[in-house]
Design a protein around this motif. Structure first.
Motif, mmCIF file in Angstrom:
data_model
loop_
_atom_site.group_PDB
_atom_site.id
_atom_site.type_symbol
_atom_site.label_atom_id
_atom_site.label_comp_id
_atom_site.label_asym_id
_atom_site.label_seq_id
_atom_site.Cartn_x
_atom_site.Cartn_y
_atom_site.Cartn_z
ATOM 1 N N ASP A 64 2.462 -5.470 -5.938
ATOM 2 C CA ASP A 64 2.353 -5.509 -4.476
ATOM 3 C C ASP A 64 2.208 -4.106 -3.894
ATOM 4 O OD1 ASP A 64 2.484 -8.243 -4.473
ATOM 5 O OD2 ASP A 64 4.618 -8.347 -3.979
ATOM 6 N N GLN A 65 2.940 -3.141 -4.455
ATOM 7 C CA GLN A 65 2.834 -1.781 -3.931
ATOM 8 C C GLN A 65 1.462 -1.183 -4.228
ATOM 9 O OE1 GLN A 65 6.118 0.912 -4.394
ATOM 10 N NE2 GLN A 65 7.638 -0.712 -4.301
ATOM 11 N N ALA A 66 0.924 -1.474 -5.414
ATOM 12 C CA ALA A 66 -0.418 -0.991 -5.732
ATOM 13 C C ALA A 66 -1.455 -1.624 -4.801
ATOM 14 C CB ALA A 66 -0.750 -1.298 -7.185
ATOM 15 N N CYS A 67 -1.278 -2.899 -4.461
ATOM 16 C CA CYS A 67 -2.188 -3.575 -3.532
ATOM 17 C C CYS A 67 -2.209 -2.880 -2.171
ATOM 18 C CB CYS A 67 -1.777 -5.036 -3.353
ATOM 19 S SG CYS A 67 -2.265 -6.122 -4.705
ATOM 20 N N GLU A 68 -1.047 -2.450 -1.722
ATOM 21 C CA GLU A 68 -0.965 -1.785 -0.422
ATOM 22 C C GLU A 68 -1.620 -0.404 -0.446
ATOM 23 O OE1 GLU A 68 3.111 -1.645 0.716
ATOM 24 O OE2 GLU A 68 3.348 -3.831 0.813
ATOM 25 N N MET A 69 -1.546 0.272 -1.583
ATOM 26 C CA MET A 69 -2.008 1.660 -1.679
ATOM 27 C C MET A 69 -3.481 1.793 -2.056
ATOM 28 S SD MET A 69 1.375 2.979 -3.753
ATOM 29 C CE MET A 69 0.899 4.692 -3.908
ATOM 30 N N GLU A 70 -4.027 0.797 -2.750
ATOM 31 C CA GLU A 70 -5.369 0.935 -3.335
ATOM 32 C C GLU A 70 -6.465 1.135 -2.290
ATOM 33 O OE1 GLU A 70 -6.566 -3.786 -3.794
ATOM 34 O OE2 GLU A 70 -5.324 -2.837 -5.316
ATOM 35 N N HIS A 71 -6.264 0.572 -1.095
ATOM 36 C CA HIS A 71 -7.312 0.612 -0.071
ATOM 37 C C HIS A 71 -7.402 1.970 0.622
ATOM 38 C CE1 HIS A 71 -7.636 -3.706 -0.628
ATOM 39 N NE2 HIS A 71 -6.332 -3.809 -0.419
ATOM 40 N N THR A 72 -6.358 2.761 0.500
ATOM 41 C CA THR A 72 -6.345 4.054 1.194
ATOM 42 C C THR A 72 -6.391 5.245 0.245
ATOM 43 O OG1 THR A 72 -3.904 4.009 1.264
ATOM 44 C CG2 THR A 72 -5.072 3.100 3.161
ATOM 45 N N LEU A 73 -6.332 5.003 -1.055
ATOM 46 C CA LEU A 73 -6.362 6.103 -2.019
ATOM 47 C C LEU A 73 -7.765 6.716 -2.052
ATOM 48 C CD1 LEU A 73 -4.664 7.526 -4.305
ATOM 49 C CD2 LEU A 73 -5.835 5.969 -5.892
ATOM 50 N N SER A 74 -7.855 8.001 -1.792
ATOM 51 C CA SER A 74 -9.164 8.663 -1.788
ATOM 52 C C SER A 74 -9.689 8.820 -3.207
ATOM 53 C CB SER A 74 -9.051 10.040 -1.133
ATOM 54 O OG SER A 74 -8.324 10.930 -1.968
ATOM 55 N N ASP A 75 -10.982 9.032 -3.325
ATOM 56 C CA ASP A 75 -11.579 9.263 -4.643
ATOM 57 C C ASP A 75 -11.020 10.530 -5.280
ATOM 58 O OD1 ASP A 75 -13.051 7.033 -4.056
ATOM 59 O OD2 ASP A 75 -14.970 8.068 -3.869
ATOM 60 N N GLU A 76 -10.777 11.537 -4.457
ATOM 61 C CA GLU A 76 -10.233 12.799 -4.975
ATOM 62 C C GLU A 76 -8.838 12.590 -5.546
ATOM 63 O OE1 GLU A 76 -9.647 17.454 -3.553
ATOM 64 O OE2 GLU A 76 -10.018 15.887 -2.059
ATOM 65 N N ALA A 77 -8.006 11.824 -4.825
ATOM 66 C CA ALA A 77 -6.649 11.557 -5.301
ATOM 67 C C ALA A 77 -6.675 10.675 -6.545
ATOM 68 C CB ALA A 77 -5.824 10.902 -4.203
ATOM 69 N N GLU A 78 -7.603 9.719 -6.575
ATOM 70 C CA GLU A 78 -7.747 8.866 -7.768
ATOM 71 C C GLU A 78 -8.064 9.712 -8.996
ATOM 72 O OE1 GLU A 78 -11.309 6.906 -9.905
ATOM 73 O OE2 GLU A 78 -11.272 6.289 -7.810
ATOM 74 N N ARG A 79 -8.981 10.656 -8.840
ATOM 75 C CA ARG A 79 -9.343 11.531 -9.958
ATOM 76 C C ARG A 79 -8.143 12.356 -10.415
ATOM 77 N NH1 ARG A 79 -12.366 17.213 -9.714
ATOM 78 N NH2 ARG A 79 -13.022 17.420 -11.886
ATOM 79 N N ALA A 80 -7.377 12.878 -9.457
ATOM 80 C CA ALA A 80 -6.205 13.680 -9.799
ATOM 81 C C ALA A 80 -5.167 12.845 -10.556
ATOM 82 C CB ALA A 80 -5.599 14.281 -8.536
ATOM 83 N N LEU A 81 -4.969 11.594 -10.115
ATOM 84 C CA LEU A 81 -4.033 10.715 -10.805
ATOM 85 C C LEU A 81 -4.502 10.425 -12.228
ATOM 86 C CD1 LEU A 81 -2.984 7.981 -8.205
ATOM 87 C CD2 LEU A 81 -1.497 9.652 -9.316
ATOM 88 N N CYS A 82 -5.782 10.178 -12.371
ATOM 89 C CA CYS A 82 -6.342 9.895 -13.694
ATOM 90 C C CYS A 82 -6.129 11.074 -14.635
ATOM 91 C CB CYS A 82 -7.835 9.578 -13.560
ATOM 92 S SG CYS A 82 -8.630 9.133 -15.120
ATOM 93 N N ASN A 83 -6.405 12.267 -14.156
ATOM 94 C CA ASN A 83 -6.212 13.461 -14.983
ATOM 95 C C ASN A 83 -4.743 13.657 -15.342
ATOM 96 O OD1 ASN A 83 -8.937 14.004 -14.935
ATOM 97 N ND2 ASN A 83 -8.824 15.510 -13.294
#
Length: 237
Positions: free
Chosen positions: A101-120
């Motif tokens: 549920d928390q990931a559902c709330e966050m996924e729509h606002t996570l920027s591409d830049e932040a996604e890349r940083a999390l992946c790294n």
């Protein structure tokens, strides 16, 4: 395609379609209704809207499949969701029953830049805590090492085609290797099998043991690929 103007409701529909039809399998209206907890009539109206937007192909009384544009959006939001689940589970130690549920709330606002940083930071994970495959990024890299070497996010170019990893494919499927996820050891292990960027692959079938094995053909030679490796070899088809 940027999806910053797409509604969360549309993203949720496309995400469910991807979860059940990532390889262009048809997903029924009944299945969508059950998973989204929305009346079948309302689902039908949304599917008609999504078809007009060019995100799906809809057949009344049968269901819907994602178009290339729909697949692009669905992969992107699914990737963000599953990376966030991995982050919430592994780093923040959030209770398992709260992670989805928390990931559902966050996924729509996570920027591409932040996604890349999390992946790294998470070292390019291939599976979320539920052991579902994390889709590839849509950045135009051949390998994760190329991503590491580029510091300025604004210089990143987006990929023009959607990719699926070998473990997501229906058989038989033919395609070309366009992205390999993982560190240099993973790249070397895959290269030792004769698989590199640009390799033509024909996916044949999977044998289900304790560890799944995926069988592919390269240059008329059949190879057995373990599931962990198959999760990280992405094909344009």
């Amino acid at each position: 395609m940027a999806n910053d103007k797409i509604s969360e409701n549309i993203e949720e529909y496309l995400e469910v379609l991807y979860r059940h039809g990532s390889n262009k399998e048809q997903v029924s209206t009944t299945q969508l209704s059950k998973e989204l907890n929305i009346a079948p009539g309302s689902v039908t109206q949304m599917l008609k809207k999504l078809e007009k937007l060019g995100y799906i192909e809809y057949t009344p009384y049968k269901g819907a499949t994602l178009t290339e544009d729909g697949m692009e959006i669905a992969q992107k939001v699914t990737r963000k969701h599953r990376i966030l689940e991995k982050f919430l589970h592994d780093v923040l130690k959030v209770k398992e029953e709260n992670i989805h549920d928390q990931a559902c709330e966050m996924e729509h606002t996570l920027s591409d830049e932040a996604e890349r940083a999390l992946c790294n930071m998470l070292q390019n994970p291939d599976l979320c805590p539920d052991e579902n495959v994390i889709p590839s990024c849509n950045f135009d890299f051949d390998t994760c090492q190329q991503c590491y070497s580029l510091d300025d996010f604004d210089q990143i170019v987006y990929r023009q085609s959607n990719l699926l990893c070998i473990s997501e494919l229906n058989s038989p499927t033919e395609g070309k290797v366009s992205f390999i996820r993982g560190d240099s050891d993973v790249l070397n292990d895959i290269a030792d099998l004769g698989i590199t960027i640009g390799s033509d692959i024909k996916y044949e079938y999977v044998k289900h043991f304790d560890d799944d094995e995926y069988f592919v053909i390269i240059d008329d030679v059949e190879l057995s690929i373990p599931s962990q490796m198959a999760n990280n070899i992405f094909i344009s088809i």
